[in-house]
Scaffold this motif. Structure first.
Motif, short mmCIF file in Angstrom:
data_model
loop_
_atom_site.label_atom_id
_atom_site.label_comp_id
_atom_site.label_asym_id
_atom_site.label_seq_id
_atom_site.Cartn_x
_atom_site.Cartn_y
_atom_site.Cartn_z
N THR A 1 0.83 -1.21 0.00
CA THR A 1 0.00 0.00 0.00
C THR A 1 0.86 1.25 0.00
O THR A 1 0.63 2.17 -0.77
CB THR A 1 -0.92 0.03 1.24
OG1 THR A 1 -1.64 -1.19 1.32
CG2 THR A 1 -1.89 1.19 1.18
N TYR A 2 1.86 1.29 0.89
CA TYR A 2 2.71 2.46 1.07
C TYR A 2 4.18 2.09 0.98
O TYR A 2 4.57 0.96 1.28
CB TYR A 2 2.48 3.10 2.44
CG TYR A 2 1.07 3.56 2.70
CD1 TYR A 2 0.51 4.58 1.95
CD2 TYR A 2 0.32 2.98 3.71
CE1 TYR A 2 -0.79 5.01 2.20
CE2 TYR A 2 -0.98 3.41 3.97
CZ TYR A 2 -1.51 4.43 3.21
OH TYR A 2 -2.79 4.85 3.45
N TYR A 3 4.99 3.08 0.61
CA TYR A 3 6.44 2.94 0.76
C TYR A 3 6.76 3.23 2.21
O TYR A 3 6.20 4.15 2.82
CB TYR A 3 7.19 3.91 -0.15
CG TYR A 3 7.19 3.50 -1.59
CD1 TYR A 3 8.07 2.51 -2.05
CD2 TYR A 3 6.33 4.07 -2.51
CE1 TYR A 3 8.07 2.11 -3.37
CE2 TYR A 3 6.32 3.69 -3.84
CZ TYR A 3 7.20 2.70 -4.26
OH TYR A 3 7.20 2.30 -5.57
N VAL A 4 7.67 2.45 2.79
CA VAL A 4 8.04 2.60 4.19
C VAL A 4 9.53 2.89 4.24
O VAL A 4 10.34 2.14 3.69
CB VAL A 4 7.70 1.32 4.99
CG1 VAL A 4 8.13 1.47 6.43
CG2 VAL A 4 6.23 1.00 4.89
N LEU A 5 9.89 3.98 4.91
CA LEU A 5 11.29 4.36 5.09
C LEU A 5 11.66 4.03 6.53
O LEU A 5 11.25 4.71 7.46
CB LEU A 5 11.48 5.85 4.82
CG LEU A 5 10.96 6.38 3.49
CD1 LEU A 5 11.13 7.89 3.42
CD2 LEU A 5 11.66 5.72 2.33
N THR A 6 12.42 2.95 6.71
CA THR A 6 12.86 2.55 8.05
C THR A 6 14.22 3.17 8.29
O THR A 6 15.21 2.76 7.69
CB THR A 6 12.92 1.02 8.17
OG1 THR A 6 11.64 0.48 7.79
CG2 THR A 6 13.25 0.60 9.58
N GLU A 7 14.23 4.15 9.15
CA GLU A 7 15.44 4.94 9.39
C GLU A 7 16.48 4.11 10.15
O GLU A 7 16.15 3.29 10.99
CB GLU A 7 15.06 6.17 10.22
CG GLU A 7 16.18 7.11 10.46
CD GLU A 7 15.73 8.30 11.28
OE1 GLU A 7 16.38 9.34 11.16
OE2 GLU A 7 14.75 8.19 12.03
N TYR A 8 17.73 4.36 9.82
CA TYR A 8 18.82 3.76 10.58
C TYR A 8 19.90 4.81 10.81
O TYR A 8 20.03 5.76 10.07
CB TYR A 8 19.40 2.52 9.89
CG TYR A 8 20.01 2.76 8.53
CD1 TYR A 8 21.35 3.09 8.39
CD2 TYR A 8 19.24 2.65 7.37
CE1 TYR A 8 21.90 3.30 7.14
CE2 TYR A 8 19.78 2.85 6.12
CZ TYR A 8 21.12 3.18 6.01
OH TYR A 8 21.68 3.39 4.77
N VAL A 9 20.63 4.65 11.90
CA VAL A 9 21.68 5.59 12.23
C VAL A 9 23.02 4.91 12.13
O VAL A 9 23.15 3.74 12.46
CB VAL A 9 21.50 6.16 13.65
CG1 VAL A 9 21.21 7.62 13.65
CG2 VAL A 9 20.49 5.44 14.45
N GLU A 10 23.99 5.64 11.65
CA GLU A 10 25.31 5.07 11.44
C GLU A 10 26.30 5.62 12.46
O GLU A 10 26.19 6.76 12.90
CB GLU A 10 25.80 5.41 10.03
CG GLU A 10 24.92 4.85 8.94
CD GLU A 10 25.35 5.34 7.57
OE1 GLU A 10 25.74 6.51 7.44
OE2 GLU A 10 25.28 4.54 6.63
N ARG B 1 0.65 0.96 11.75
CA ARG B 1 1.86 0.15 11.84
C ARG B 1 1.89 -0.83 10.68
O ARG B 1 1.17 -1.83 10.69
CB ARG B 1 1.92 -0.62 13.15
CG ARG B 1 1.88 0.21 14.41
CD ARG B 1 3.17 0.97 14.58
NE ARG B 1 3.27 1.62 15.87
CZ ARG B 1 3.04 2.90 16.08
NH1 ARG B 1 2.64 3.65 15.08
NH2 ARG B 1 3.19 3.44 17.26
N PRO B 2 2.71 -0.57 9.66
CA PRO B 2 2.81 -1.53 8.55
C PRO B 2 3.40 -2.86 9.03
O PRO B 2 4.10 -2.91 10.04
CB PRO B 2 3.76 -0.85 7.56
CG PRO B 2 3.83 0.56 7.98
CD PRO B 2 3.54 0.60 9.44
N ALA B 3 3.11 -3.90 8.29
CA ALA B 3 3.67 -5.21 8.62
C ALA B 3 5.18 -5.17 8.49
O ALA B 3 5.73 -4.39 7.72
CB ALA B 3 3.08 -6.26 7.68
N ASP B 4 5.86 -5.96 9.25
CA ASP B 4 7.32 -6.10 9.23
C ASP B 4 8.05 -4.84 9.67
O ASP B 4 9.16 -4.57 9.22
CB ASP B 4 7.81 -6.52 7.84
CG ASP B 4 7.22 -7.85 7.41
OD1 ASP B 4 6.96 -8.70 8.29
OD2 ASP B 4 7.02 -8.04 6.19
N THR B 5 7.43 -4.02 10.53
CA THR B 5 8.15 -2.90 11.12
C THR B 5 8.17 -3.08 12.63
O THR B 5 7.32 -3.75 13.21
CB THR B 5 7.49 -1.54 10.79
OG1 THR B 5 6.16 -1.52 11.31
CG2 THR B 5 7.49 -1.27 9.31
#
Length: 125
Positions: free
Chosen positions: A50-59, A104-108
């Motif tokens: 349905t939506y694009y999901v941007l899962t943020e990560y920090v380096e 809450r999208p699946a797999d987040t």
């Protein structure tokens, strides 16, 4: 006598409606703490159907500073077109304004904060 009760009842009815109102003046439905402005954030892109999901990560050392990554959901068609135009990219750098959401999208990760984002820019990493 019956008409006097009717007239008295009609005079009291507006007072009753005013007293039962739940709209308080000066109390907004949306507060400033429900929004976040982000710039130059890195994220992994997924599509949940349905939506694009941007899962943020920090380096690097950013995790030591107490920065907790968030999940940003691209719900606007204009922004989804921007993400789609990047092709099959998995890592992006983006900026925009997010509003907190209960979706809450699946797999987040449900423990992370989720935001609907209005993208101002997005590019390949």
């Amino acid at each position: 006598m019956k008409t006097i009760k009717f007239i008295l009842g009609m005079l009291l009815l507006p007072l009753l409606f005013t007293a039962c109102s739940d709209d308080e003046a000066g109390e907004p439905n949306i507060t400033a703490d429900e929004f976040v402005q982000v710039a130059k954030r890195t994220a992994k892109v997924t599509y949940d159907g349905t939506y694009y999901v941007l899962t943020e990560y920090v380096e690097g050392a950013a995790t030591e500073w107490g920065i907790t990554p968030c999940v940003f959901i691209v719900d606007r068609e204009e922004d989804a077109a921007k993400v789609k135009a990047l092709g099959d990219v998995t890592d992006v750098v983006f900026a925009g304004i997010g509003q907190i959401t209960d979706y809450r999208p699946a797999d987040t990760d449900a423990s992370k904060k989720h935001y609907m984002i209005l993208l101002t820019s997005i590019s390949k990493k």
